[in-house]
Design an enzyme around this catalytic site. Sequence first.
Site, short mmCIF file in Angstrom:
data_model
loop_
_atom_site.label_atom_id
_atom_site.label_comp_id
_atom_site.label_asym_id
_atom_site.label_seq_id
_atom_site.Cartn_x
_atom_site.Cartn_y
_atom_site.Cartn_z
N THR A 84 4.72 18.21 47.73
CA THR A 84 5.88 17.87 46.90
C THR A 84 5.49 17.60 45.45
O THR A 84 4.36 17.19 45.17
CB THR A 84 6.55 16.60 47.48
N ASP A 85 6.45 17.78 44.55
CA ASP A 85 6.20 17.43 43.14
C ASP A 85 6.17 15.91 42.94
O ASP A 85 5.76 15.42 41.89
CB ASP A 85 7.24 18.07 42.22
N GLU A 86 6.60 15.16 43.97
CA GLU A 86 6.64 13.70 43.82
C GLU A 86 5.25 13.09 43.68
O GLU A 86 5.10 11.95 43.25
CB GLU A 86 7.42 13.06 44.99
N TYR B 175 6.02 7.43 50.54
CA TYR B 175 6.08 8.85 50.90
C TYR B 175 5.17 9.68 49.99
O TYR B 175 4.31 10.42 50.46
CB TYR B 175 7.53 9.37 50.81
N LYS C 105 1.74 11.86 50.76
CA LYS C 105 1.60 13.30 50.50
C LYS C 105 0.44 13.55 49.52
O LYS C 105 -0.32 14.51 49.69
CB LYS C 105 2.90 13.88 49.91
P1 NAD Z 1 12.04 17.44 57.67
O1 NAD Z 1 11.96 15.96 57.73
O2 NAD Z 1 13.37 18.11 57.69
O3 NAD Z 1 11.21 18.08 58.88
C1 NAD Z 1 9.95 17.61 59.26
C2 NAD Z 1 9.61 18.24 60.60
O4 NAD Z 1 8.30 17.78 60.98
C3 NAD Z 1 10.57 17.85 61.73
O5 NAD Z 1 10.89 18.97 62.51
C4 NAD Z 1 9.76 16.84 62.54
O6 NAD Z 1 10.11 16.81 63.92
C5 NAD Z 1 8.34 17.34 62.32
N1 NAD Z 1 7.35 16.27 62.49
C6 NAD Z 1 7.38 15.03 61.94
N2 NAD Z 1 6.31 14.32 62.35
C7 NAD Z 1 5.58 15.15 63.16
C8 NAD Z 1 4.37 15.01 63.87
N3 NAD Z 1 3.68 13.86 63.84
N4 NAD Z 1 3.91 16.06 64.57
C9 NAD Z 1 4.60 17.23 64.62
N5 NAD Z 1 5.76 17.41 63.97
C10 NAD Z 1 6.25 16.38 63.25
O7 NAD Z 1 11.22 17.84 56.39
P2 NAD Z 1 11.46 19.03 55.36
O8 NAD Z 1 12.44 18.59 54.35
O9 NAD Z 1 11.67 20.29 56.10
O10 NAD Z 1 10.04 19.07 54.65
C11 NAD Z 1 8.99 19.92 55.11
C12 NAD Z 1 7.77 19.72 54.24
O11 NAD Z 1 8.11 20.00 52.87
C13 NAD Z 1 7.23 18.30 54.26
O12 NAD Z 1 5.82 18.38 54.28
C14 NAD Z 1 7.73 17.69 52.97
O13 NAD Z 1 6.85 16.68 52.50
C15 NAD Z 1 7.74 18.89 52.06
N6 NAD Z 1 8.73 18.81 50.96
C16 NAD Z 1 10.06 18.69 51.23
C17 NAD Z 1 10.97 18.66 50.17
C18 NAD Z 1 12.46 18.59 50.41
O14 NAD Z 1 13.22 18.62 49.44
N7 NAD Z 1 12.94 18.53 51.62
C19 NAD Z 1 10.52 18.72 48.85
C20 NAD Z 1 9.15 18.82 48.62
C21 NAD Z 1 8.25 18.88 49.68
P1 TYD Z 2 16.73 12.46 48.17
O1 TYD Z 2 17.62 13.58 48.64
O2 TYD Z 2 16.46 11.33 49.08
O3 TYD Z 2 15.38 13.15 47.67
P2 TYD Z 2 14.11 12.49 46.86
O4 TYD Z 2 14.24 11.03 46.90
O5 TYD Z 2 12.95 12.97 47.68
O6 TYD Z 2 14.17 13.07 45.50
O7 TYD Z 2 17.36 11.86 46.85
C1 TYD Z 2 17.63 12.68 45.72
C2 TYD Z 2 18.13 11.78 44.61
O8 TYD Z 2 19.41 11.26 44.97
C3 TYD Z 2 17.25 10.58 44.35
O9 TYD Z 2 17.24 10.32 42.95
C4 TYD Z 2 17.93 9.45 45.09
C5 TYD Z 2 19.40 9.82 44.99
N1 TYD Z 2 20.26 9.40 46.13
C6 TYD Z 2 21.45 8.71 45.89
O10 TYD Z 2 21.82 8.43 44.72
N2 TYD Z 2 22.23 8.37 46.96
C7 TYD Z 2 21.87 8.64 48.24
O11 TYD Z 2 22.62 8.25 49.20
C8 TYD Z 2 20.65 9.36 48.49
C9 TYD Z 2 20.21 9.69 49.87
C10 TYD Z 2 19.88 9.71 47.39
#
Ligand code: NAD
Ligand code: TYD
Length: 361
Positions: free
Chosen positions: A136-138, A163, A167
């Site tokens: 992630t960019d975080e 988180y 990461k």
């Molecule tokens: P998500 O939470 O929707 O899915 C995570 C998946 O991993 C789920 O299916 C869960 O069952 C599985 N999982 C969790 N713990 C596990 C374990 N111990 N063993 C096996 N499986 C396990 O997440 P996502 O949004 O699809 O994100 C996927 C990846 O992308 C993550 O690594 C996250 O850090 C990264 N990422 C996500 C975002 C975003 O915007 N969603 C942004 C940047 C990076």
């Molecule tokens: P989120 O979707 O949780 O992603 P991330 O925290 O990983 O960026 O949140 C996106 C942005 O929206 C973040 O600045 C937090 C804000 N947010 C709210 O204002 N209300 C909400 O109920 C949630 C879940 C997030």
Amino acid sequence: MRTYLVTGGAGFIGSNYIHYMFKKYDNDIRIINVDALTYAGNLENLVDIENRDNYTFVKADICNKEAISKIFAENDIDRVVHFAAESHVDRSIKNPEVFVQTNVLGTAVMLNCAKAAWELPDGSFKEGKKFLHVSTDEVYGSLPDDENAFFYETTPYDPHSPYSASKASSDMLVKAYMDTYKFPANITNCSNNYGPYQFPEKLIPLIINNALSGKKLPVYGDGKNVRDWLFVEDHAKAIDMVQEQGRLFETYNIGGHNEKQNIEIINIIIETLQEMLPDNDPRKALVSKDLITYVEDRKGHDRRYAIAPDKIKKEVGWFPETMFAEGIKKTIAWFFEHEDWMKNVTSGDYQKYYNDMYEGK
Ligand code: NAD
Ligand code: TYD
């Protein structure tokens, strides 16, 4: 035929990636999806591909060394695409330990098992094997409110939430494997994804779901925090392009060029819902800007994220194709067509999470 081991493929991005890969390569690849099916993992995301002969699901925890090494022993894995993680910042603030367990220890197990399976007696690795770590960019921390400031691959790590700290630690482990063993890997750091199958704890699906039910739309702090929104199918394409066309050992940032304040996102969602809902749909009367409710800010809330995806464009030829106006319509259309999906994921444990999280806000 290449064999992929995808971790976390039952989650949001992982399931979109699996769909993308079968659409692109059809029967020319095999995918093994390993997922522990936590609250975020949902096999309903994969119903339309689950009967394919070239797809296998294994329910296992990535922290379970025996289970993961068994998959490597029984299959000649060519590619690992590692999505599995605990992914929600708010949950990490309430309960950091499971983030360290899955994101750090789980990644260590994945790296170790892949290394053991792919390493040759002279310490080099079998030809063509590749591991891609999805991050992630975080990890880069927070940018100031300056539209000319961006994260680059060279930006120093400065994570703030449990988180992003977990990461960042997992990224460092991957880097250590590359530096120490010349382990064949890439890291991708992407911005906030949105699209089909996203669990409604994240901003966009939560706002869509609440607005359609006439529930309050919780805005943290002043609503002016900025995120760079990336359509999930564009992300899936980027991951495949990095793995096939990128330089090994490199990090690539993947961004949407779609920076928006949270309050802008919420307003766009409301306007798009009003535009897309037919007049005779009873939900149309519920969707309103009056639902917007400012609540207590998230602890340690990062102000702004923004990626300049210059390196991936120059070296790999990828760029974000989907503009937000188009991506949000596709996303809302998907949620309209999958009402049962939303009903199923918001029953049971979700209600408890929602009440605990937003109680008093
Ligand atoms: P998500 O939470 O929707 O899915 C995570 C998946 O991993 C789920 O299916 C869960 O069952 C599985 N999982 C969790 N713990 C596990 C374990 N111990 N063993 C096996 N499986 C396990 O997440 P996502 O949004 O699809 O994100 C996927 C990846 O992308 C993550 O690594 C996250 O850090 C990264 N990422 C996500 C975002 C975003 O915007 N969603 C942004 C940047 C990076
Ligand atoms: P989120 O979707 O949780 O992603 P991330 O925290 O990983 O960026 O949140 C996106 C942005 O929206 C973040 O600045 C937090 C804000 N947010 C709210 O204002 N209300 C909400 O109920 C949630 C879940 C997030």
